[in-house]
Design a protein around this motif. Structure first.
Motif, PDB file in Angstrom:
ATOM      1  N   PRO A 179       0.839  -1.210   0.000  1.00 14.81           N
ATOM      2  CA  PRO A 179       0.000   0.000   0.000  1.00 14.81           C
ATOM      3  C   PRO A 179       0.868   1.252   0.000  1.00 14.81           C
ATOM      4  CG  PRO A 179       0.006  -1.023   2.164  1.00 14.81           C
ATOM      5  CD  PRO A 179       0.742  -1.957   1.261  1.00 14.81           C
ATOM      6  N   ARG A 180       0.481   2.226  -0.813  1.00 15.66           N
ATOM      7  CA  ARG A 180       1.277   3.440  -0.956  1.00 15.66           C
ATOM      8  C   ARG A 180       0.462   4.718  -0.771  1.00 15.66           C
ATOM      9  NH1 ARG A 180       6.216   2.129  -3.473  1.00 15.66           N
ATOM     10  NH2 ARG A 180       6.273  -0.004  -4.312  1.00 15.66           N
ATOM     11  N   LYS A 181      -0.862   4.658  -0.982  1.00 16.68           N
ATOM     12  CA  LYS A 181      -1.683   5.860  -0.907  1.00 16.68           C
ATOM     13  C   LYS A 181      -2.672   5.753   0.240  1.00 16.68           C
ATOM     14  CE  LYS A 181      -1.467   6.878  -5.880  1.00 16.68           C
ATOM     15  NZ  LYS A 181      -2.274   7.123  -7.116  1.00 16.68           N
ATOM     16  N   LEU A 182      -2.983   6.892   0.808  1.00 13.29           N
ATOM     17  CA  LEU A 182      -3.947   6.947   1.902  1.00 13.29           C
ATOM     18  C   LEU A 182      -5.363   6.857   1.341  1.00 13.29           C
ATOM     19  CD1 LEU A 182      -4.581   7.381   4.918  1.00 13.29           C
ATOM     20  CD2 LEU A 182      -4.548   9.839   4.479  1.00 13.29           C
ATOM     21  N   LEU A 183      -6.124   5.889   1.826  1.00 16.54           N
ATOM     22  CA  LEU A 183      -7.498   5.709   1.381  1.00 16.54           C
ATOM     23  C   LEU A 183      -8.482   6.487   2.254  1.00 16.54           C
ATOM     24  CD1 LEU A 183      -9.376   4.258  -0.620  1.00 16.54           C
ATOM     25  CD2 LEU A 183      -9.501   2.356   1.009  1.00 16.54           C
ATOM     26  N   MET A 184      -8.348   6.387   3.564  1.00 17.65           N
ATOM     27  CA  MET A 184      -9.228   7.116   4.474  1.00 17.65           C
ATOM     28  C   MET A 184      -8.578   7.180   5.852  1.00 17.65           C
ATOM     29  SD  MET A 184     -12.169   4.236   5.208  1.00 17.65           S
ATOM     30  CE  MET A 184     -12.319   3.813   3.471  1.00 17.65           C
ATOM     31  N   SER A 185      -9.064   8.109   6.640  1.00 17.67           N
ATOM     32  CA  SER A 185      -8.598   8.293   8.010  1.00 17.67           C
ATOM     33  C   SER A 185      -9.783   8.154   8.943  1.00 17.67           C
ATOM     34  CB  SER A 185      -7.930   9.657   8.181  1.00 17.67           C
ATOM     35  OG  SER A 185      -7.472   9.832   9.510  1.00 17.67           O
ATOM     36  N   LEU A 186      -9.649   7.316   9.959  1.00 15.21           N
ATOM     37  CA  LEU A 186     -10.721   7.045  10.906  1.00 15.21           C
ATOM     38  C   LEU A 186     -10.374   7.696  12.239  1.00 15.21           C
ATOM     39  CD1 LEU A 186     -11.175   3.232  10.150  1.00 15.21           C
ATOM     40  CD2 LEU A 186     -12.107   5.179   8.909  1.00 15.21           C
ATOM     41  N   GLU A 187     -11.239   8.571  12.681  1.00 18.23           N
ATOM     42  CA  GLU A 187     -11.014   9.271  13.938  1.00 18.23           C
ATOM     43  C   GLU A 187     -12.211   9.058  14.845  1.00 18.23           C
ATOM     44  OE1 GLU A 187     -10.225  13.341  13.151  1.00 18.23           O
ATOM     45  OE2 GLU A 187      -8.358  12.963  12.056  1.00 18.23           O
ATOM     46  N   GLY A 188     -11.958   8.864  16.109  1.00 21.95           N
ATOM     47  CA  GLY A 188     -13.030   8.628  17.063  1.00 21.95           C
ATOM     48  C   GLY A 188     -12.531   8.220  18.430  1.00 21.95           C
ATOM     49  N   HIS A 189     -11.341   7.649  18.494  1.00 21.52           N
ATOM     50  CA  HIS A 189     -10.762   7.273  19.776  1.00 21.52           C
ATOM     51  C   HIS A 189     -10.130   8.490  20.443  1.00 21.52           C
ATOM     52  CE1 HIS A 189     -11.439   2.981  19.885  1.00 21.52           C
ATOM     53  NE2 HIS A 189     -11.002   2.862  18.635  1.00 21.52           N
ATOM     54  N   GLN A 190     -10.257   8.536  21.758  1.00 17.99           N
ATOM     55  CA  GLN A 190      -9.715   9.644  22.531  1.00 17.99           C
ATOM     56  C   GLN A 190      -8.396   9.308  23.204  1.00 17.99           C
ATOM     57  OE1 GLN A 190     -11.306  12.533  22.238  1.00 17.99           O
ATOM     58  NE2 GLN A 190     -12.847  11.466  20.999  1.00 17.99           N
ATOM     59  N   GLY A 191      -7.851   8.153  22.926  1.00 17.43           N
ATOM     60  CA  GLY A 191      -6.580   7.737  23.503  1.00 17.43           C
ATOM     61  C   GLY A 191      -5.790   6.918  22.511  1.00 17.43           C
ATOM     62  N   PRO A 192      -4.579   6.507  22.874  1.00 18.34           N
ATOM     63  CA  PRO A 192      -3.760   5.697  21.967  1.00 18.34           C
ATOM     64  C   PRO A 192      -4.472   4.417  21.554  1.00 18.34           C
ATOM     65  CG  PRO A 192      -2.453   6.488  23.816  1.00 18.34           C
ATOM     66  CD  PRO A 192      -3.872   6.832  24.130  1.00 18.34           C
ATOM     67  N   VAL A 193      -4.367   4.088  20.274  1.00 20.05           N
ATOM     68  CA  VAL A 193      -4.941   2.845  19.745  1.00 20.05           C
ATOM     69  C   VAL A 193      -3.852   1.787  19.792  1.00 20.05           C
ATOM     70  CG1 VAL A 193      -6.059   1.730  17.785  1.00 20.05           C
ATOM     71  CG2 VAL A 193      -6.537   4.132  18.288  1.00 20.05           C
ATOM     72  N   ASN A 194      -4.049   0.780  20.632  1.00 19.95           N
ATOM     73  CA  ASN A 194      -3.015  -0.231  20.833  1.00 19.95           C
ATOM     74  C   ASN A 194      -2.910  -1.217  19.683  1.00 19.95           C
ATOM     75  OD1 ASN A 194      -2.142   0.615  23.497  1.00 19.95           O
ATOM     76  ND2 ASN A 194      -4.102  -0.156  24.257  1.00 19.95           N
ATOM     77  N   VAL A 204     -16.701 -11.158   5.575  1.00 17.54           N
ATOM     78  CA  VAL A 204     -16.902  -9.960   6.413  1.00 17.54           C
ATOM     79  C   VAL A 204     -15.555  -9.361   6.806  1.00 17.54           C
ATOM     80  CG1 VAL A 204     -19.185 -10.543   7.317  1.00 17.54           C
ATOM     81  CG2 VAL A 204     -17.140 -11.465   8.432  1.00 17.54           C
ATOM     82  N   SER A 205     -14.573  -9.560   5.953  1.00 16.75           N
ATOM     83  CA  SER A 205     -13.233  -9.058   6.268  1.00 16.75           C
ATOM     84  C   SER A 205     -13.110  -7.550   6.099  1.00 16.75           C
ATOM     85  CB  SER A 205     -12.192  -9.754   5.386  1.00 16.75           C
ATOM     86  OG  SER A 205     -12.472  -9.535   4.013  1.00 16.75           O
ATOM     87  N   HIS A 206     -14.194  -6.874   5.700  1.00 18.08           N
ATOM     88  CA  HIS A 206     -14.151  -5.415   5.648  1.00 18.08           C
ATOM     89  C   HIS A 206     -14.236  -4.809   7.047  1.00 18.08           C
ATOM     90  CE1 HIS A 206     -18.406  -6.352   6.011  1.00 18.08           C
ATOM     91  NE2 HIS A 206     -18.628  -5.101   6.392  1.00 18.08           N
ATOM     92  N   LEU A 207     -14.571  -5.619   8.051  1.00 16.09           N
ATOM     93  CA  LEU A 207     -14.690  -5.139   9.425  1.00 16.09           C
ATOM     94  C   LEU A 207     -13.314  -5.015  10.055  1.00 16.09           C
ATOM     95  CD1 LEU A 207     -17.726  -7.292  10.622  1.00 16.09           C
ATOM     96  CD2 LEU A 207     -17.739  -4.969   9.698  1.00 16.09           C
ATOM     97  N   LEU A 208     -13.092  -3.888  10.686  1.00 18.41           N
ATOM     98  CA  LEU A 208     -11.811  -3.600  11.322  1.00 18.41           C
ATOM     99  C   LEU A 208     -12.034  -3.368  12.808  1.00 18.41           C
ATOM    100  CD1 LEU A 208      -8.731  -3.007  10.967  1.00 18.41           C
ATOM    101  CD2 LEU A 208      -9.367  -0.597  10.696  1.00 18.41           C
ATOM    102  N   LEU A 209     -11.310  -4.104  13.632  1.00 18.82           N
ATOM    103  CA  LEU A 209     -11.408  -3.989  15.088  1.00 18.82           C
ATOM    104  C   LEU A 209     -10.273  -3.122  15.608  1.00 18.82           C
ATOM    105  CD1 LEU A 209     -12.450  -4.876  17.934  1.00 18.82           C
ATOM    106  CD2 LEU A 209     -10.945  -6.878  17.697  1.00 18.82           C
ATOM    107  N   SER A 210     -10.594  -2.221  16.529  1.00 17.08           N
ATOM    108  CA  SER A 210      -9.587  -1.357  17.149  1.00 17.08           C
ATOM    109  C   SER A 210      -9.808  -1.332  18.650  1.00 17.08           C
ATOM    110  CB  SER A 210      -9.657   0.065  16.581  1.00 17.08           C
ATOM    111  OG  SER A 210     -10.896   0.682  16.904  1.00 17.08           O
ATOM    112  N   ALA A 211      -8.704  -1.309  19.406  1.00 13.15           N
ATOM    113  CA  ALA A 211      -8.747  -1.242  20.865  1.00 13.15           C
ATOM    114  C   ALA A 211      -7.903  -0.061  21.315  1.00 13.15           C
ATOM    115  CB  ALA A 211      -8.221  -2.536  21.486  1.00 13.15           C
ATOM    116  N   SER A 212      -8.420   0.674  22.287  1.00 18.70           N
ATOM    117  CA  SER A 212      -7.784   1.934  22.661  1.00 18.70           C
ATOM    118  C   SER A 212      -7.624   2.035  24.172  1.00 18.70           C
ATOM    119  CB  SER A 212      -8.600   3.119  22.132  1.00 18.70           C
ATOM    120  OG  SER A 212      -8.089   4.341  22.606  1.00 18.70           O
ATOM    121  N   MET A 213      -6.757   2.952  24.567  1.00 17.23           N
ATOM    122  CA  MET A 213      -6.557   3.256  25.976  1.00 17.23           C
ATOM    123  C   MET A 213      -7.687   4.109  26.539  1.00 17.23           C
ATOM    124  SD  MET A 213      -3.646   1.755  26.692  1.00 17.23           S
ATOM    125  CE  MET A 213      -2.866   2.527  28.108  1.00 17.23           C
TER     126      MET A 213
END
Length: 488
Positions: A179-194, A204-213
């Motif tokens: 990957p070389r180009k930015l597709l999108m930026s996801l913002e919503g967490h208020q702390g570091p994303v671990n 259903v591999s389009h689903l992305l899981l994120s965990a944050s502090m």
């Protein structure tokens, strides 16, 4: 003759029929003014013109109706049933500069009622009426933002697919790209994303899981819209680790509130929650036993839990302070743990290979250098795995006994510098990706170990690069500032 009285009350109209105030100096009401307090208002009225708020008196066969009696009290009206109601209405008590005579409105004709806005008194609106008004004011074309953590509504997180992913499912798997180009930026967490991780189930591999502090973890549409599909607030502490279960319908999370939980993706309800009595740094599901998961953290013991009974079924003890990561090897018979031991004689505790069934140490002489290994990654095709080290390189090991390190191949060029930087293989195993404390994402050729491409993904340390299992040349990155980016 003895008189009897009956009074009917209606809560929804108790304050609407209250008296309206007028400013001092206003002309006195005439006998024809329904807002005035003339004697004509106290005369008997026909039965069909009296509201529910009335006093009925029965004498023999004659039925007389009187309006509900009010008494002026400091600007408000209160019902009275005593015999002095006429004097109270005719001579109201002074309550300040704004004083008006008592008004007994004609309840049978709403057009004749005095507007409450003229007196500055807000009329009471029943609860059912307020709810009905709020529903009518909602625009069905533009509904308000739904609360993602609401467990009462039905969700379609897993049922909604992605057209991009569906188009690639029917094709022959392509070679992994960079990957070389930015597709999108996801913002919503208020702390570091671990960590960030794509769903392992292909459709259903389009689903992305994120965990944050910030004590939350989320599921995003990382392929097309980029919107947050569901917010989970199941922990009272920072969420240190999160991963999909092999079926893709549940999420396993570990938190600094000493608990590990299994959460249903669709409903958001916790099906399992266990107390480890230590801060959880890593939680890993068993690849072949869906009811078992391992937890490690600020303890010298790694616990294996059975989600059916919420009990510890196995315990793996070592002379360490904390466990940084856990990696199951292929087949699930053995697993590797990484610790924070960095003393001169800590070669037997930095990386440890365990037998899952017997809880015995299979090998404790894997890594002899004095660097901690914050993360581990298994190669999807070959019998090998890599360990991210604080020596600013990734070491390669054999995943078969005796788990020896390959000293002729290493992956360096990025910096770790004490951050929990994670690494990840592409689906075909040809590309190894890693974050960096400088905020860049690095992509290595697995066979040669050289850097294929580097991109400055974030301004803060990049903690994880997760490559998509279906879409070629697609990856997700997360950083210490709480930002998530999708690259293509």
């Amino acid at each position: 003759m003895k008189m009897s009285s009956l009074v009917a009350y209606d809560n929804s109209e108790s304050e609407d029929d209250s008296c309206a105030q007028k400013e001092e100096g206003a002309p006195a009401p005439s006998h024809t003014d329904p807002a005035g307090c003339s004697n004509s208002d106290l005369r008997p009225r026909p039965a069909d013109s009296v509201s529910d708020q009335s006093v009925t008196e029965q004498s023999g066969s004659t039925l007389h109706f009187y309006p509900k009696l009010q008494n002026w009290d400091g600007g408000y009206c209160s019902g009275q049933k005593d015999k002095h109601f006429k004097d109270s209405c005719a001579k109201p008590r002074r309550a300040g500069p704004l004083q008006a005579p008592l008004c007994v409105p004609d309840a049978s004709n709403p057009a004749k009622r005095v507007s409450a806005s003229a007196s500055g008194v807000r009329p009471y609106v029943p609860k059912r009426q307020r709810q009905a008004r709020s529903e009518e004011t909602e625009d069905p074309a533009n509904p308000p933002e739904q609360v993602l953590g609401d467990l009462t509504r039905k969700s379609s997180v897993l049922s909604d697919g992605s057209l991009r992913v569906k188009a690639c499912l029917g094709e022959k798997p392509k070679a992994a790209g960079i990957p070389r180009k930015l597709l999108m930026s996801l913002e919503g967490h208020q702390g570091p994303v671990n960590t960030v991780q794509w769903c392992p189930v292909p459709h259903v591999s389009h689903l992305l899981l994120s965990a944050s502090m910030d004590k939350t973890f989320k599921v995003w549409d990382g392929a097309e819209s980029g919107r947050c599909l569901r917010l989970y607030t199941c922990h009272s502490g920072a969420v240190r680790d999160a991963s999909w279960t092999p079926c893709g319908q549940q999420l396993l999370t570990g938190s600094f509130d000493n608990t590990a939980a299994i959460t249903d993706v669709e409903t958001g309800q916790q099906t399992v929650k266990v107390d480890n009595q230590f801060k959880v740094m890593c939680a890993v599901p068993h690849p072949n036993s869906p009811d078992v998961f391992l937890c490690g953290g600020y303890s010298s013991v790694v616990k294996a839990w059975d989600s059916r009974c919420c009990k510890v079924v196995k315990a793996y003890k070592a002379a360490i302070q904390q466990t940084l990561d856990i990696l199951f090897l292929r087949g699930g018979k053995d697993f590797i743990t990484s610790s924070d031991c960095v003393s001169r004689d800590s070669a037997d505790r930095t990386l440890i290979a365990w037998d899952y069934q017997t809880t015995a140490k299979v090998s404790n002489q894997l890594y002899h250098e004095r660097y901690t290994c914050p993360s581990l990654a298994l190669h999807p095709q070959e019998e090998s795995f890599v360990a991210q080290t604080n020596g600013n390189y990734m070491a390669l090991f054999s995943s078969q006994r005796p788990y020896r390190m390959n000293k002729r191949r290493r992956f360096d060029g990025h910096k770790v510098e004490g951050y929990a930087v994670q690494c990840d293989f592409s689906p075909d195993g040809a590309i190894l990706a890693s974050g960096s404390s400088t905020g860049s994402a690095h992509f290595y050729d697995y066979q040669s170990g050289r850097v294929l491409h580097s991109v400055q993904a974030h301004s803060q340390p990049c903690l994880r690069v997760s490559q998509h299992p279906v879409l070629p040349a697609t990856a997700a990155t997360c950083d210490w500032a709480g930002e998530i980016k999708i690259w293509h």
